[in-house]
Design a protein around this motif. Structure first.
Motif, PDB file in Angstrom:
ATOM      1  N   TRP A 198       0.782  -1.214   0.084  1.00  0.00           N
ATOM      2  CA  TRP A 198      -0.056   0.128  -0.152  1.00  0.00           C
ATOM      3  C   TRP A 198       0.921   1.144   0.089  1.00  0.00           C
ATOM      4  O   TRP A 198       2.004   1.282   0.499  1.00  0.00           O
ATOM      5  CB  TRP A 198      -0.640   0.146   1.244  1.00  0.00           C
ATOM      6  CG  TRP A 198      -1.748  -1.202   1.295  1.00  0.00           C
ATOM      7  CD1 TRP A 198      -1.621  -2.627   1.441  1.00  0.00           C
ATOM      8  CD2 TRP A 198      -3.314  -1.115   1.156  1.00  0.00           C
ATOM      9  NE1 TRP A 198      -2.717  -3.280   1.503  1.00  0.00           N
ATOM     10  CE2 TRP A 198      -3.732  -2.473   1.171  1.00  0.00           C
ATOM     11  CE3 TRP A 198      -4.240   0.075   0.994  1.00  0.00           C
ATOM     12  CZ2 TRP A 198      -5.158  -2.574   1.138  1.00  0.00           C
ATOM     13  CZ3 TRP A 198      -5.623  -0.145   0.809  1.00  0.00           C
ATOM     14  CH2 TRP A 198      -6.047  -1.573   1.104  1.00  0.00           C
ATOM     15  N   GLY A 199       0.497   2.372  -0.637  1.00  0.00           N
ATOM     16  CA  GLY A 199       1.136   3.643  -0.694  1.00  0.00           C
ATOM     17  C   GLY A 199       0.313   4.795  -0.133  1.00  0.00           C
ATOM     18  O   GLY A 199      -0.895   4.921  -0.374  1.00  0.00           O
ATOM     19  N   CYS A 200       1.182   5.779   0.412  1.00  0.00           N
ATOM     20  CA  CYS A 200       0.293   6.872   0.909  1.00  0.00           C
ATOM     21  C   CYS A 200       0.016   7.912  -0.164  1.00  0.00           C
ATOM     22  O   CYS A 200       1.132   8.352  -0.711  1.00  0.00           O
ATOM     23  CB  CYS A 200       1.259   7.508   2.063  1.00  0.00           C
ATOM     24  SG  CYS A 200       0.187   8.747   3.072  1.00  0.00           S
ATOM     25  N   VAL A 201      -0.880   8.142  -0.499  1.00  0.00           N
ATOM     26  CA  VAL A 201      -1.293   9.106  -1.660  1.00  0.00           C
ATOM     27  C   VAL A 201      -2.097  10.313  -0.680  1.00  0.00           C
ATOM     28  O   VAL A 201      -3.142  10.339  -0.395  1.00  0.00           O
ATOM     29  CB  VAL A 201      -2.215   8.451  -2.637  1.00  0.00           C
ATOM     30  CG1 VAL A 201      -2.429   9.495  -4.005  1.00  0.00           C
ATOM     31  CG2 VAL A 201      -1.731   7.156  -3.358  1.00  0.00           C
ATOM     32  N   ALA A 202      -1.571  11.517  -1.336  1.00  0.00           N
ATOM     33  CA  ALA A 202      -2.329  12.677  -0.877  1.00  0.00           C
ATOM     34  C   ALA A 202      -3.392  13.147  -1.949  1.00  0.00           C
ATOM     35  O   ALA A 202      -3.288  13.021  -3.128  1.00  0.00           O
ATOM     36  CB  ALA A 202      -1.117  13.813  -1.078  1.00  0.00           C
ATOM     37  N   THR A 203      -4.551  13.318  -1.329  1.00  0.00           N
ATOM     38  CA  THR A 203      -5.631  13.894  -1.827  1.00  0.00           C
ATOM     39  C   THR A 203      -5.763  15.342  -1.925  1.00  0.00           C
ATOM     40  O   THR A 203      -6.154  15.969  -2.874  1.00  0.00           O
ATOM     41  CB  THR A 203      -7.138  13.480  -0.994  1.00  0.00           C
ATOM     42  OG1 THR A 203      -6.974  11.987  -0.928  1.00  0.00           O
ATOM     43  CG2 THR A 203      -8.160  13.792  -1.855  1.00  0.00           C
ATOM     44  N   ASN A 204      -5.236  16.016  -0.973  1.00  0.00           N
ATOM     45  CA  ASN A 204      -5.052  17.535  -0.997  1.00  0.00           C
ATOM     46  C   ASN A 204      -4.002  17.697   0.287  1.00  0.00           C
ATOM     47  O   ASN A 204      -3.451  16.832   0.722  1.00  0.00           O
ATOM     48  CB  ASN A 204      -6.373  18.157  -0.591  1.00  0.00           C
ATOM     49  CG  ASN A 204      -7.204  17.822   0.659  1.00  0.00           C
ATOM     50  OD1 ASN A 204      -6.664  17.625   1.498  1.00  0.00           O
ATOM     51  ND2 ASN A 204      -8.508  17.415   0.322  1.00  0.00           N
ATOM     52  N   GLN A 205      -3.816  18.927   0.630  1.00  0.00           N
ATOM     53  CA  GLN A 205      -2.850  19.337   1.510  1.00  0.00           C
ATOM     54  C   GLN A 205      -3.113  18.797   2.744  1.00  0.00           C
ATOM     55  O   GLN A 205      -2.234  18.781   3.795  1.00  0.00           O
ATOM     56  CB  GLN A 205      -2.492  20.833   1.396  1.00  0.00           C
ATOM     57  CG  GLN A 205      -3.665  21.674   2.168  1.00  0.00           C
ATOM     58  CD  GLN A 205      -3.166  23.122   1.876  1.00  0.00           C
ATOM     59  OE1 GLN A 205      -3.595  23.808   1.155  1.00  0.00           O
ATOM     60  NE2 GLN A 205      -2.464  23.682   2.947  1.00  0.00           N
ATOM     61  N   TYR A 206      -4.385  18.597   3.077  1.00  0.00           N
ATOM     62  CA  TYR A 206      -4.808  18.292   4.442  1.00  0.00           C
ATOM     63  C   TYR A 206      -4.923  16.619   4.551  1.00  0.00           C
ATOM     64  O   TYR A 206      -5.192  16.246   5.874  1.00  0.00           O
ATOM     65  CB  TYR A 206      -6.009  18.871   4.722  1.00  0.00           C
ATOM     66  CG  TYR A 206      -6.081  20.423   4.678  1.00  0.00           C
ATOM     67  CD1 TYR A 206      -5.284  21.140   5.615  1.00  0.00           C
ATOM     68  CD2 TYR A 206      -6.611  21.289   3.681  1.00  0.00           C
ATOM     69  CE1 TYR A 206      -5.295  22.547   5.521  1.00  0.00           C
ATOM     70  CE2 TYR A 206      -6.631  22.351   3.664  1.00  0.00           C
ATOM     71  CZ  TYR A 206      -6.088  23.056   4.506  1.00  0.00           C
ATOM     72  OH  TYR A 206      -5.863  24.738   4.302  1.00  0.00           O
ATOM     73  N   TYR A 207      -4.927  15.955   3.574  1.00  0.00           N
ATOM     74  CA  TYR A 207      -5.311  14.622   3.841  1.00  0.00           C
ATOM     75  C   TYR A 207      -4.595  13.607   2.858  1.00  0.00           C
ATOM     76  O   TYR A 207      -4.525  13.953   1.550  1.00  0.00           O
ATOM     77  CB  TYR A 207      -6.918  14.473   3.744  1.00  0.00           C
ATOM     78  CG  TYR A 207      -7.421  12.812   4.055  1.00  0.00           C
ATOM     79  CD1 TYR A 207      -7.574  12.786   5.159  1.00  0.00           C
ATOM     80  CD2 TYR A 207      -7.602  11.937   2.883  1.00  0.00           C
ATOM     81  CE1 TYR A 207      -8.130  11.159   5.511  1.00  0.00           C
ATOM     82  CE2 TYR A 207      -7.814  10.823   3.276  1.00  0.00           C
ATOM     83  CZ  TYR A 207      -8.079  10.360   4.761  1.00  0.00           C
ATOM     84  OH  TYR A 207      -8.507   9.008   4.856  1.00  0.00           O
ATOM     85  N   SER A 208      -3.919  12.740   3.518  1.00  0.00           N
ATOM     86  CA  SER A 208      -3.360  11.564   2.454  1.00  0.00           C
ATOM     87  C   SER A 208      -3.813  10.002   2.850  1.00  0.00           C
ATOM     88  O   SER A 208      -4.076  10.035   4.235  1.00  0.00           O
ATOM     89  CB  SER A 208      -1.751  11.687   2.785  1.00  0.00           C
ATOM     90  OG  SER A 208      -1.244  12.929   2.148  1.00  0.00           O
TER      91      SER A 208
END
Length: 248
Positions: free
Chosen positions: A46-56
């Motif tokens: 699994w990888g950590c993907v940023a949705t926006n500056q406040y949430y990954s």
């Protein structure tokens, strides 16, 4: 002795803090974003993907990411920091044991789960934090706590045939039952829904689709998140927020 004890206490706190920051987020769980105190790493595969500056978020098969060397400043009450949104914050205090539920992606960033007609058995929608409802998940039921002490239960429409890709959610005065009941659950802070008769690629995939009156209706997404999104709808994941009041 006083100084030695203080040093030992400091060392213990530092070790515990470092362990918390170096932990592993759950599958589909939050793994970063401004104000997020950790953890920052995802399970293997699994990888950590940023949705926006406040949430990954941890997503299956995404490239692995490297956690930041120092965590960002935490936000009192937990969750994401407020934005410059003009939407008014809520005034109702969160009842112990309950959670607000909100979206964290544009175009519905920090819109909160509630009834279309507040506090009644009506469509499930996202709306301003000033009207945010409060929830528990009990025995697989998503339960809305109404101000007068009554409860409303999330119900999901049945799937008419295999071509249907989204199922509308609404609120009922009676618990969900029968073949279409399904099961609500938490995965980290994320709300999921499953049912034995439907194989979903992602249990935490939701859709928000405005109706003709502009209400942000909430649907179960039976397909992949952010893939072949129905026209006019937005892909969302929805998450618990346990700050004292709903924030914009």
């Amino acid at each position: 002795m006083k100084y030695a004890s203080a040093s030992a206490a400091c060392a213990l706190v530092c070790v515990v803090g470092a362990a918390a920051q170096s932990g592993t987020a759950p599958e589909w769980g939050q793994c970063g974003g401004q104000g997020w105190p950790g953890p920052f790493t995802c399970p293997a595969g699994w990888g950590c993907v940023a949705t926006n500056q406040y949430y990954s978020q941890c997503l299956q098969g995404a490239p692995a990411s490297t956690p930041p060397s120092t965590p960002p400043t935490s936000v009192p009450g937990g969750g994401s920091p407020t934005t410059t949104s003009s939407a008014p914050s809520g005034t109702a205090t969160l009842i112990p044991g309950n959670s607000f539920i909100r979206a964290v992606e544009d175009p519905n960033f920090h819109k909160y789960l509630q009834s279309e007609v507040l506090g009644t058995a009506s469509d499930a929608v996202l709306g301003d934090p000033s009207n945010a409802a409060q929830f528990q998940i009990v025995s697989g039921q998503l339960v809305q706590e109404v101000a007068d002490g009554t409860k409303l239960y999330a119900v999901v429409e049945g799937r008419s045939d295999s071509t249907v890709t989204k199922l509308k959610m609404s609120w009922s005065a009676s618990p969900a039952s029968g073949a279409n009941a399904g099961t609500f659950m938490w995965s980290g802070d994320t709300v999921e829904w499953s049912i034995p008769t439907i194989q979903r690629p992602q249990l935490n995939a939701w859709l928000v689709c405005p109706d003709t009156d502009g209400n942000l209706d909430v649907y179960i997404n039976l397909g992949n998140y952010d893939y072949q999104t129905p026209a006019g709808c937005a892909d969302e994941t929805i998450h618990a927020y346990t700050g004292a009041t709903a924030t914009a």
